[in-house]
Structure formats: C-alpha cells, structure tokens
Design a protein around this motif. Structure first.
Motif, PDB file in Angstrom:
ATOM      1  N   VAL A   1      12.808  -0.552  -1.204  1.00  0.00           N
ATOM      2  CA  VAL A   1      13.675   0.485  -1.770  1.00  0.00           C
ATOM      3  C   VAL A   1      13.343   0.768  -3.234  1.00  0.00           C
ATOM      4  CG1 VAL A   1      15.587  -1.032  -2.462  1.00  0.00           C
ATOM      5  CG2 VAL A   1      16.050   1.332  -1.841  1.00  0.00           C
ATOM      6  N   GLN A   2      12.902  -0.237  -3.983  1.00  0.00           N
ATOM      7  CA  GLN A   2      12.577   0.001  -5.392  1.00  0.00           C
ATOM      8  C   GLN A   2      11.292   0.821  -5.546  1.00  0.00           C
ATOM      9  OE1 GLN A   2      13.477  -4.123  -7.349  1.00  0.00           O
ATOM     10  NE2 GLN A   2      14.051  -2.516  -8.786  1.00  0.00           N
ATOM     11  N   LEU A   3      10.279   0.533  -4.730  1.00  0.00           N
ATOM     12  CA  LEU A   3       9.066   1.358  -4.793  1.00  0.00           C
ATOM     13  C   LEU A   3       9.370   2.780  -4.340  1.00  0.00           C
ATOM     14  CD1 LEU A   3       6.144  -0.965  -3.562  1.00  0.00           C
ATOM     15  CD2 LEU A   3       6.916  -0.514  -5.890  1.00  0.00           C
ATOM     16  N   ALA A   4      10.195   2.916  -3.305  1.00  0.00           N
ATOM     17  CA  ALA A   4      10.574   4.254  -2.837  1.00  0.00           C
ATOM     18  C   ALA A   4      11.342   5.009  -3.916  1.00  0.00           C
ATOM     19  CB  ALA A   4      11.415   4.147  -1.563  1.00  0.00           C
ATOM     20  N   ALA A   5      12.172   4.281  -4.678  1.00  0.00           N
ATOM     21  CA  ALA A   5      12.981   4.923  -5.716  1.00  0.00           C
ATOM     22  C   ALA A   5      12.127   5.495  -6.839  1.00  0.00           C
ATOM     23  CB  ALA A   5      13.989   3.922  -6.280  1.00  0.00           C
ATOM     24  N   MET A   6      10.914   4.967  -7.015  1.00  0.00           N
ATOM     25  CA  MET A   6      10.032   5.554  -8.036  1.00  0.00           C
ATOM     26  C   MET A   6       9.051   6.544  -7.400  1.00  0.00           C
ATOM     27  SD  MET A   6       7.202   2.826  -9.385  1.00  0.00           S
ATOM     28  CE  MET A   6       5.945   2.108  -8.335  1.00  0.00           C
ATOM     29  N   GLY A   7       9.337   6.933  -6.152  1.00  0.00           N
ATOM     30  CA  GLY A   7       8.531   7.954  -5.498  1.00  0.00           C
ATOM     31  C   GLY A   7       7.319   7.439  -4.763  1.00  0.00           C
ATOM     32  N   CYS A   8       7.265   6.103  -4.524  1.00  0.00           N
ATOM     33  CA  CYS A   8       6.094   5.498  -3.883  1.00  0.00           C
ATOM     34  C   CYS A   8       6.505   4.662  -2.669  1.00  0.00           C
ATOM     35  CB  CYS A   8       5.350   4.613  -4.879  1.00  0.00           C
ATOM     36  SG  CYS A   8       4.747   5.466  -6.333  1.00  0.00           S
ATOM     37  N   PRO A   9       7.031   5.295  -1.597  1.00  0.00           N
ATOM     38  CA  PRO A   9       7.384   4.504  -0.416  1.00  0.00           C
ATOM     39  C   PRO A   9       6.159   3.816   0.173  1.00  0.00           C
ATOM     40  CG  PRO A   9       7.406   6.855   0.097  1.00  0.00           C
ATOM     41  CD  PRO A   9       7.243   6.732  -1.393  1.00  0.00           C
ATOM     42  N   ILE A  10       6.382   2.668   0.774  1.00  0.00           N
ATOM     43  CA  ILE A  10       5.299   1.870   1.337  1.00  0.00           C
ATOM     44  C   ILE A  10       4.783   2.515   2.620  1.00  0.00           C
ATOM     45  CG2 ILE A  10       4.775  -0.372   2.393  1.00  0.00           C
ATOM     46  CD1 ILE A  10       6.895  -1.543   0.410  1.00  0.00           C
ATOM     47  N   ARG A  11       3.476   2.482   2.797  1.00  0.00           N
ATOM     48  CA  ARG A  11       2.843   3.076   3.981  1.00  0.00           C
ATOM     49  C   ARG A  11       3.500   2.534   5.255  1.00  0.00           C
ATOM     50  NH1 ARG A  11      -1.589   1.674   7.417  1.00  0.00           N
ATOM     51  NH2 ARG A  11      -2.632   3.514   8.276  1.00  0.00           N
TER      52      ARG A  11
ATOM     53  N   ILE B   1       0.853  -1.183   0.000  1.00  0.00           N
ATOM     54  CA  ILE B   1       0.000   0.000   0.000  1.00  0.00           C
ATOM     55  C   ILE B   1       0.891   1.236   0.000  1.00  0.00           C
ATOM     56  CG2 ILE B   1      -1.749   1.318   1.266  1.00  0.00           C
ATOM     57  CD1 ILE B   1      -2.765  -1.357   2.401  1.00  0.00           C
ATOM     58  N   VAL B   2       0.654   2.109  -0.961  1.00  0.00           N
ATOM     59  CA  VAL B   2       1.464   3.325  -1.094  1.00  0.00           C
ATOM     60  C   VAL B   2       0.541   4.540  -1.154  1.00  0.00           C
ATOM     61  CG1 VAL B   2       3.316   2.079  -2.279  1.00  0.00           C
ATOM     62  CG2 VAL B   2       1.550   3.226  -3.641  1.00  0.00           C
ATOM     63  N   LYS B   3       1.083   5.689  -0.807  1.00  0.00           N
ATOM     64  CA  LYS B   3       0.287   6.930  -0.809  1.00  0.00           C
ATOM     65  C   LYS B   3       0.233   7.549  -2.210  1.00  0.00           C
ATOM     66  CE  LYS B   3      -1.537  10.528   1.586  1.00  0.00           C
ATOM     67  NZ  LYS B   3      -2.734  10.453   2.415  1.00  0.00           N
ATOM     68  N   LYS B   4       1.376   7.545  -2.877  1.00  0.00           N
ATOM     69  CA  LYS B   4       1.466   8.203  -4.179  1.00  0.00           C
ATOM     70  C   LYS B   4       1.089   7.228  -5.294  1.00  0.00           C
ATOM     71  CE  LYS B   4       4.612  10.780  -7.168  1.00  0.00           C
ATOM     72  NZ  LYS B   4       6.001  11.199  -7.398  1.00  0.00           N
ATOM     73  N   ARG B   5       0.369   7.715  -6.264  1.00  0.00           N
ATOM     74  CA  ARG B   5      -0.074   6.879  -7.373  1.00  0.00           C
ATOM     75  C   ARG B   5       1.104   6.486  -8.265  1.00  0.00           C
ATOM     76  NH1 ARG B   5      -1.444   8.244 -12.715  1.00  0.00           N
ATOM     77  NH2 ARG B   5      -3.120   6.993 -13.643  1.00  0.00           N
ATOM     78  N   PRO B   6       1.348   5.182  -8.446  1.00  0.00           N
ATOM     79  CA  PRO B   6       2.388   4.770  -9.387  1.00  0.00           C
ATOM     80  C   PRO B   6       2.043   5.249 -10.800  1.00  0.00           C
ATOM     81  CG  PRO B   6       1.771   2.944  -7.966  1.00  0.00           C
ATOM     82  CD  PRO B   6       0.758   4.029  -7.735  1.00  0.00           C
TER      83      PRO B   6
ATOM     84  N   LEU C   1      -3.528  -1.941  -8.484  1.00  0.00           N
ATOM     85  CA  LEU C   1      -4.795  -2.662  -8.394  1.00  0.00           C
ATOM     86  C   LEU C   1      -5.974  -1.741  -8.110  1.00  0.00           C
ATOM     87  CD1 LEU C   1      -3.854  -5.943  -6.483  1.00  0.00           C
ATOM     88  CD2 LEU C   1      -3.970  -5.531  -8.944  1.00  0.00           C
ATOM     89  N   GLY C   2      -5.726  -0.597  -7.484  1.00  0.00           N
ATOM     90  CA  GLY C   2      -6.834   0.319  -7.225  1.00  0.00           C
ATOM     91  C   GLY C   2      -6.537   1.265  -6.077  1.00  0.00           C
ATOM     92  N   LYS C   3      -7.447   2.232  -5.901  1.00  0.00           N
ATOM     93  CA  LYS C   3      -7.274   3.264  -4.873  1.00  0.00           C
ATOM     94  C   LYS C   3      -8.390   3.165  -3.845  1.00  0.00           C
ATOM     95  CE  LYS C   3      -6.634   8.272  -4.351  1.00  0.00           C
ATOM     96  NZ  LYS C   3      -6.773   9.586  -4.982  1.00  0.00           N
ATOM     97  N   LEU C   4      -8.017   3.369  -2.584  1.00  0.00           N
ATOM     98  CA  LEU C   4      -8.991   3.338  -1.496  1.00  0.00           C
ATOM     99  C   LEU C   4      -8.444   4.202  -0.363  1.00  0.00           C
ATOM    100  CD1 LEU C   4     -11.685   1.868  -0.878  1.00  0.00           C
ATOM    101  CD2 LEU C   4     -10.347   0.100   0.245  1.00  0.00           C
ATOM    102  N   ASN C   5      -9.296   5.083   0.180  1.00  0.00           N
ATOM    103  CA  ASN C   5      -8.877   5.934   1.308  1.00  0.00           C
ATOM    104  C   ASN C   5      -7.570   6.673   1.044  1.00  0.00           C
ATOM    105  OD1 ASN C   5     -11.051   5.682   2.977  1.00  0.00           O
ATOM    106  ND2 ASN C   5     -10.211   3.993   4.169  1.00  0.00           N
ATOM    107  N   ASP C   6      -7.480   7.229  -0.146  1.00  0.00           N
ATOM    108  CA  ASP C   6      -6.329   8.059  -0.497  1.00  0.00           C
ATOM    109  C   ASP C   6      -5.006   7.289  -0.555  1.00  0.00           C
ATOM    110  OD1 ASP C   6      -5.634  10.584  -1.384  1.00  0.00           O
ATOM    111  OD2 ASP C   6      -4.870  11.215   0.563  1.00  0.00           O
ATOM    112  N   HIS C   7      -5.069   5.964  -0.682  1.00  0.00           N
ATOM    113  CA  HIS C   7      -3.877   5.141  -0.842  1.00  0.00           C
ATOM    114  C   HIS C   7      -4.091   4.185  -2.021  1.00  0.00           C
ATOM    115  CE1 HIS C   7      -3.201   6.550   3.273  1.00  0.00           C
ATOM    116  NE2 HIS C   7      -1.938   6.178   3.139  1.00  0.00           N
ATOM    117  N   TRP C   8      -2.986   3.745  -2.597  1.00  0.00           N
ATOM    118  CA  TRP C   8      -3.029   2.830  -3.737  1.00  0.00           C
ATOM    119  C   TRP C   8      -2.544   1.447  -3.323  1.00  0.00           C
ATOM    120  CZ3 TRP C   8      -4.938   4.099  -8.532  1.00  0.00           C
ATOM    121  CH2 TRP C   8      -5.216   5.453  -8.740  1.00  0.00           C
ATOM    122  N   LEU C   9      -3.261   0.432  -3.814  1.00  0.00           N
ATOM    123  CA  LEU C   9      -2.829  -0.950  -3.620  1.00  0.00           C
ATOM    124  C   LEU C   9      -2.044  -1.382  -4.853  1.00  0.00           C
ATOM    125  CD1 LEU C   9      -2.926  -3.579  -1.940  1.00  0.00           C
ATOM    126  CD2 LEU C   9      -5.016  -4.172  -3.192  1.00  0.00           C
ATOM    127  N   VAL C  10      -0.843  -1.886  -4.621  1.00  0.00           N
ATOM    128  CA  VAL C  10       0.045  -2.291  -5.712  1.00  0.00           C
ATOM    129  C   VAL C  10       0.417  -3.758  -5.528  1.00  0.00           C
ATOM    130  CG1 VAL C  10       2.240  -1.826  -6.881  1.00  0.00           C
ATOM    131  CG2 VAL C  10       0.992   0.051  -5.784  1.00  0.00           C
TER     132      VAL C  10
END
Length: 244
Positions: free
Chosen positions: A166-176, A98-103, A143-152
C-alpha cells in the motif's frame, strides 16, 4: 519426501526458516486451504520421525501472493524470544519489489498512517493520522530498470498489514501483479512481484547474528533481475547498506 511449496534456508533445534513460494498461506483463513504451517509441520514430523503433534509456530507472516523468508519457532522459548525481537524492531528486513512506474527519488523514505478494513482485507494509506490508523515507515532505493520495469529495494521499519504494497502504491508505484493496490493486470500465477529477500537478527538462543537470504523465485521474470544482486548473504555490512 514430496515436493514442498518452500525450501529450507536455516534449521536448528530452535528455528526453522523457509523460503515460501508465492500463493501459499502462512496461516489459515476462510478458504480452508492448506497452509505453510501445515506443510512445515509435516516436514518436521517426517524428517525427525516425530509421532503426535509437532510444535511449530510462525513468528510473523508475509502475504499469500508474496514469496520469501518466513521464520518459525520450534520451541516455546524461541517463539517468545523471537516475538520480542520483532516487537522491538530488532529484526532487519529487506524486500525486493518490481514496479512499472519509476520511483521519483533514487533513495527515499515513506511515512503513512495505515488503516485496515478487515471485512474487505484492504489497507488504506493516509498522509496524516486518522482514527484507528497506525504509523508505517519504510526506506526504499531504486536499484535499476529492466524490461520497462523498475527493481526497488525496500526496508520496512514497521510491520503493518500490506504495508509495502500500500505504501508503494500510495506513491504511484503499485507492485507488478498487485491488482488489489492498483496494478493494471495480474501475473499469470496470481503472485505479486514482492519478495522477502533478507532477514538479519540475533539468534534467540545461540545469540549469534544470522544473515539469511531467500533465493529469488524460479520464474523467468524474476530471474532476469539477478544481475542486480551485488550483495550476498555473507556481506557483513548488509545491516547498514542497500544492495545497489
């Protein structure tokens, strides 16, 4: 039997596969805290009334704040063969994050060169190879957005330390909840929203294909994402498709 920090997903004479709760170490570290290996050895000893030392070895690890599937070998033969399966990348792994920023991409692939600083227990991602780095690859799908967070959904091709984080963070999407890799605030229970959801591999002794699934943590923020689970463990196409 006392409440355990895991639930059993699969068990036979050769393997024990459990769904680990977030916050539990798989193997010992400098903290000296009781580990998942300790808990699982105690479970085996009690269930089968085994005196003396229990042979049980984790075949791989997931990070302490991560929940989900961990495979243990109950025999030296199973351990040796499972290590080969992991080394040859014949174990298919699926994670939910679950990430805050949309991939940016709905479906994408990330390739980085990762270097771990053992003293700080932090991994750095580089776009190009640097001295001491190792290539890391993963595929992902929004996979989709819910409560202002994205499921990946994430499918790592390699198994590097902290790779998905670290790879998700590197694309600007650190894990919640993952302060170490740039998320803004911690989760109340110090977990991060990364879950080792599925494992698919051929049993090292029985030679049957296993499709294993770890239920999402029994925690309110996670449970709302159950609506996105379209593929169940019995889906025989899971090895080739995303859940969405």
């Amino acid at each position: 039997m006392a409440k355990q920090p895991f639930t059993v997903v699969y068990e036979d004479n050769h393997l024990l596969v459990v769904n680990k709760h977030a916050g539990v170490l798989v193997q010992g570290d400098h903290t000296g805290d009781k580990t998942l290996t300790d808990y699982c050895k105690a479970y085996i000893a009690e269930k089968y009334d085994k005196p003396g030392a229990v042979f049980l070895h984790p075949v791989h690890r997931i990070d302490r704040p991560v929940s989900g599937l961990v495979v243990f070998a109950r025999t030296s033969k199973a351990l040796e063969r499972m290590m080969v399966l992991f080394k040859k990348r014949e174990v298919h792994k699926v994670y939910w994050a679950i990430v805050k920023k949309r991939p940016k991409e709905e479906i994408g692939k990330l390739t980085h060169y990762l270097k771990k600083d053992e003293s700080r227990n932090v991994t750095t991602a580089y776009d190009k190879e640097v001295e001491g780095s190792k290539r890391a690859e993963l595929d992902y799908k929004r996979l989709g957005k819910l409560n202002d967070h994205w499921l990946v959904e994430v499918r790592p091709k390699t198994g590097r330390p902290h790779q998905i984080r670290v790879q998700l963070a590197a694309m600007g999407c650190p894990i919640r909840g993952d302060l170490r890799y740039g998320f803004s605030k911690p989760n109340p229970d110090a977990s991060i929203n990364l879950h080792a959801f599925h494992l698919i591999f051929v049993h090292p002794v029985k030679k049957e294909k296993l499709y294993l699934r770890a239920a999402l943590p029994e925690e309110a923020f996670w449970e709302q994402y159950l609506d996105f689970e379209k593929v169940k463990a019995q889906d025989q196409h899971l090895g080739n498709t995303f859940s969405g």
